[in-house]
Design a protein around this motif. Structure first.
Motif, mmCIF file in Angstrom:
data_model
loop_
_atom_site.group_PDB
_atom_site.id
_atom_site.type_symbol
_atom_site.label_atom_id
_atom_site.label_comp_id
_atom_site.label_asym_id
_atom_site.label_seq_id
_atom_site.Cartn_x
_atom_site.Cartn_y
_atom_site.Cartn_z
ATOM 1 N N SER B 164 0.870 -1.186 0.000
ATOM 2 C CA SER B 164 0.000 0.000 0.000
ATOM 3 C C SER B 164 0.901 1.227 0.000
ATOM 4 C CB SER B 164 -0.903 0.017 1.241
ATOM 5 O OG SER B 164 -0.126 0.198 2.397
ATOM 6 N N VAL B 165 0.369 2.338 -0.491
ATOM 7 C CA VAL B 165 1.207 3.536 -0.577
ATOM 8 C C VAL B 165 0.389 4.800 -0.345
ATOM 9 C CG1 VAL B 165 0.998 3.673 -3.112
ATOM 10 C CG2 VAL B 165 2.985 4.675 -1.981
ATOM 11 N N SER B 166 0.988 5.748 0.429
ATOM 12 C CA SER B 166 0.369 7.069 0.602
ATOM 13 C C SER B 166 1.468 8.105 0.401
ATOM 14 C CB SER B 166 -0.243 7.182 1.998
ATOM 15 O OG SER B 166 0.771 7.175 2.963
ATOM 16 N N ASP B 167 1.207 9.387 0.764
ATOM 17 C CA ASP B 167 2.191 10.436 0.514
ATOM 18 C C ASP B 167 3.484 10.236 1.274
ATOM 19 O OD1 ASP B 167 0.665 11.637 -1.279
ATOM 20 O OD2 ASP B 167 -0.066 13.265 0.024
ATOM 21 N N ASP B 168 3.370 9.800 2.527
ATOM 22 C CA ASP B 168 4.585 9.748 3.345
ATOM 23 C C ASP B 168 4.874 8.362 3.933
ATOM 24 O OD1 ASP B 168 2.431 9.734 4.962
ATOM 25 O OD2 ASP B 168 3.024 11.445 6.205
ATOM 26 N N TRP B 180 7.298 -4.134 5.911
ATOM 27 C CA TRP B 180 8.048 -2.960 6.367
ATOM 28 C C TRP B 180 7.220 -1.701 6.164
ATOM 29 C CZ3 TRP B 180 12.706 -3.234 8.790
ATOM 30 C CH2 TRP B 180 13.416 -4.430 8.672
ATOM 31 N N GLN B 181 7.250 -0.828 7.181
ATOM 32 C CA GLN B 181 6.649 0.505 7.043
ATOM 33 C C GLN B 181 7.756 1.422 6.533
ATOM 34 O OE1 GLN B 181 3.529 1.832 8.372
ATOM 35 N NE2 GLN B 181 2.801 -0.285 8.595
ATOM 36 N N VAL B 182 7.663 1.831 5.281
ATOM 37 C CA VAL B 182 8.701 2.713 4.735
ATOM 38 C C VAL B 182 8.257 4.158 4.958
ATOM 39 C CG1 VAL B 182 9.981 3.369 2.655
ATOM 40 C CG2 VAL B 182 9.308 0.985 3.017
ATOM 41 N N LEU B 183 9.022 4.874 5.788
ATOM 42 C CA LEU B 183 8.652 6.262 6.111
ATOM 43 C C LEU B 183 9.365 7.209 5.139
ATOM 44 C CD1 LEU B 183 9.123 5.971 9.986
ATOM 45 C CD2 LEU B 183 7.035 5.587 8.665
ATOM 46 N N ILE B 184 8.558 8.011 4.469
ATOM 47 C CA ILE B 184 9.112 8.942 3.478
ATOM 48 C C ILE B 184 9.115 10.342 4.081
ATOM 49 C CG2 ILE B 184 8.916 9.797 1.092
ATOM 50 C CD1 ILE B 184 9.188 6.743 1.210
ATOM 51 N N ALA B 185 10.263 10.960 4.121
ATOM 52 C CA ALA B 185 10.372 12.323 4.674
ATOM 53 C C ALA B 185 10.791 13.288 3.557
ATOM 54 C CB ALA B 185 11.392 12.332 5.797
ATOM 55 N N ASN B 186 10.853 14.587 3.943
ATOM 56 C CA ASN B 186 11.231 15.591 2.933
ATOM 57 C C ASN B 186 12.635 15.373 2.389
ATOM 58 O OD1 ASN B 186 8.826 16.934 2.991
ATOM 59 N ND2 ASN B 186 9.467 18.354 4.614
ATOM 60 N N GLU B 187 13.530 14.915 3.309
ATOM 61 C CA GLU B 187 14.934 14.756 2.893
ATOM 62 C C GLU B 187 15.182 13.459 2.119
ATOM 63 O OE1 GLU B 187 13.908 15.136 5.988
ATOM 64 O OE2 GLU B 187 14.741 13.635 7.348
ATOM 65 N N THR B 188 14.130 12.636 1.992
ATOM 66 C CA THR B 188 14.289 11.380 1.253
ATOM 67 C C THR B 188 14.494 11.652 -0.231
ATOM 68 O OG1 THR B 188 12.786 10.329 2.816
ATOM 69 C CG2 THR B 188 13.207 9.134 0.773
ATOM 70 N N LYS B 212 10.074 -0.709 10.938
ATOM 71 C CA LYS B 212 10.028 0.557 10.167
ATOM 72 C C LYS B 212 11.396 0.831 9.542
ATOM 73 C CE LYS B 212 6.374 2.760 12.713
ATOM 74 N NZ LYS B 212 6.085 3.053 14.096
ATOM 75 N N ILE B 213 11.348 1.480 8.432
ATOM 76 C CA ILE B 213 12.604 1.936 7.820
ATOM 77 C C ILE B 213 12.434 3.379 7.374
ATOM 78 C CG2 ILE B 213 12.004 0.794 5.592
ATOM 79 C CD1 ILE B 213 15.122 0.525 5.211
ATOM 80 N N LYS B 214 13.285 4.252 7.938
ATOM 81 C CA LYS B 214 13.223 5.674 7.588
ATOM 82 C C LYS B 214 14.017 5.834 6.292
ATOM 83 C CE LYS B 214 14.282 10.122 9.644
ATOM 84 N NZ LYS B 214 15.094 10.750 10.680
ATOM 85 N N ALA B 215 13.307 6.034 5.206
ATOM 86 C CA ALA B 215 13.947 5.984 3.887
ATOM 87 C C ALA B 215 14.854 7.176 3.625
ATOM 88 C CB ALA B 215 12.882 5.912 2.813
ATOM 89 N N GLN B 216 16.003 6.868 3.082
ATOM 90 C CA GLN B 216 16.903 7.932 2.631
ATOM 91 C C GLN B 216 16.910 7.989 1.110
ATOM 92 O OE1 GLN B 216 20.561 7.098 4.675
ATOM 93 N NE2 GLN B 216 19.882 8.156 6.507
#
Lengths: 184, 250
Positions: B164-168, B180-188, B212-216
């Motif tokens: 599944s996918v959303s904005d962030d 995995w919960q892939v967290l998308i941030a502004n700096e990604t 969780k994985i904070k995506a780079q």
């Protein structure tokens, strides 16, 4: 007869008695002035620079390392002062002052002959001034002041193994300059 | 004229006193301490740099696509390399002022610096100082600042299919079936993320914490072979491959 003290002994004793430093001044003042004049190309200013050199040498005499030759240490200070002068006066330096140096350096005729017997001191002096400061200084130290490679290394703080190639390059440049100058 | 010069010099120093030996001893000691501190910094910087490069190499192999070089380059710790070069130059000039070292060839001095730094690095590796430092809070901060997108910890890469996918945030199932919960941030680095769809195979580089994985960096693997060993032999797959055939892993 009283044994003559070495430069190094006089330098160490200068910390206690100023008279010892006066003997150093008597031994080196004219040599240092001539060296500065050749490097800077300005005989008139060389007197002031020489005074500054001896002043700094006296104030910092405690920093002299007795493992080093005293003359190398003193020439090192002269080198630094000359470089400072050249940097300050890079744009205003003029060649006509060389004439004065020739007048005062006329007793160096034998040393000039070592470089090129066919040319007179004026020509050598003039062409020397056209060399880059580093090359000019090495030529001065090796041929005019008759310093060894180790002494040159200590004075200019450069590796011993790069002195030979630098001299060779400087001599080649000098030869070309003298050749061009002779043609004109 | 020279007599006059000599008299002038003597007159000039008449009221002067030489500086004490202590003055110069303190000066030399300060220089040596500074040199030692800079050397320690250099060893630490080389330690960080080496670790980042090892991670860089490990993760680089998992960067998919023809943009591998550019993606890898964006992780390259340029700032750290500049700092290391600056420290080496500084140490070189300080080194040349110690004793009679200036008599040696510049190459010998540079080799000496390199040998001493690598000796220091291996010693700090052996006693575990590098590891302790890199795992400390400040170490992690420095580590994460380098390379901008920065290389995360070793093996912090997830390759899987979007559930599944959303904005962030995106849910990604990897090959072992873990979600995995892939967290998308502004700096990604998300240059392709906006076009991602459910069922698409993606590659995520980031910091893992639990599930969780904070995506780079996030990349699509739509044009990549599924078998890693076939890297380089491009097998073109339709973006809708998984949408058509479903997730064959289930």
């Amino acid at each position: 007869m009283k044994n003559k003290k070495s430069d190094e002994e006089l330098a160490i004793l200068s910390l206690k008695d100023k008279e010892n430093f006066s003997q150093i001044v008597n031994r080196y003042a004219s040599k240092i002035q001539r060296y500065i004049a050749r490097v800077t190309g300005n005989w008139q200013e060389s007197e002031d620079i020489t005074q500054e050199v001896f002043f700094k040498a006296y104030v910092n005499i405690a920093s002299f390392n007795p493992k080093l030759k005293f003359s190398s240490w003193l020439y090192r200070i002269a080198h630094n002062e000359s470089v400072n002068y050249i940097k300050k006066n890079y744009r205003t330096r003029n060649v006509e002052l060389n004439e004065n140096i020739n007048y005062d350096l006329s007793d160096d005729q034998k040393i000039f002959e070592k470089i090129d017997a066919k040319h007179n001191s004026k020509l050598v002096q003039k062409t020397l001034m056209e060399l880059p400061p580093r090359d000019r200084e090495i030529i001065n130290l090796v041929f005019f002041e008759e310093k060894s490679y180790i002494e040159v290394s200590d004075i200019l703080k450069m590796p011993i193994n790069s002195i030979g190639p630098t001299i060779s390059r400087a001599k080649n440049k000098l030869k070309i300059l003298i050749k061009n100058e002779s043609k004109t | 004229m020279n007599q006059k010069l000599e008299e002038k010099i003597k007159e000039q120093i008449k009221n002067e006193k030489p500086r004490s030996r202590w003055y110069f001893l303190t000066q030399d000691l300060s220089r040596d301490i500074l040199l030692f501190i800079l050397w320690i910094f250099l060893v630490i910087a080389v330690g960080f740099f080496t670790n980042i490069l090892i991670d860089f190499q490990l993760n680089r192999l998992k960067v998919p696509g023809p943009g591998q070089f550019f993606t890898s380059f964006s992780f390259f710790p340029v700032e750290l390399l500049i700092i290391i070069t600056f420290l080496i130059v500084l140490i070189y000039y300080l080194f040349r002022n110690i004793g009679f070292l200036y008599r040696l060839s510049s190459w010998i001095i540079i080799v000496l610096i390199f040998c001493s730094v690598f000796l220091g690095y291996f010693v700090s590796e052996a006693i575990g100082a590098n590891k302790t430092l890199i795992n400390s809070t400040i170490g992690q901060q420095i580590y994460n600042r380098q390379g901008r997108l920065l290389i995360p910890g070793r093996e912090d890469v997830v390759v899987g299919i979007i559930k599944s996918v959303s904005d962030d945030v995106a849910e990604v199932e990897d090959y072992s079936g873990k979600i995995w919960q892939v967290l998308i941030a502004n700096e990604t680095d998300r240059r392709e993320f906006d076009s991602f769809a459910v069922g698409e195979r993606i590659w995520v580089l980031g910091e893992k914490a639990g599930d969780k994985i904070k995506a780079q960096a996030v990349r699509s693997m739509r044009n990549q072979p599924r078998n890693g060993s076939m890297r380089g032999k491009r097998i073109l797959q339709s973006p809708s491959y998984y949408q058509i055939y479903g997730n064959h892993l289930n």
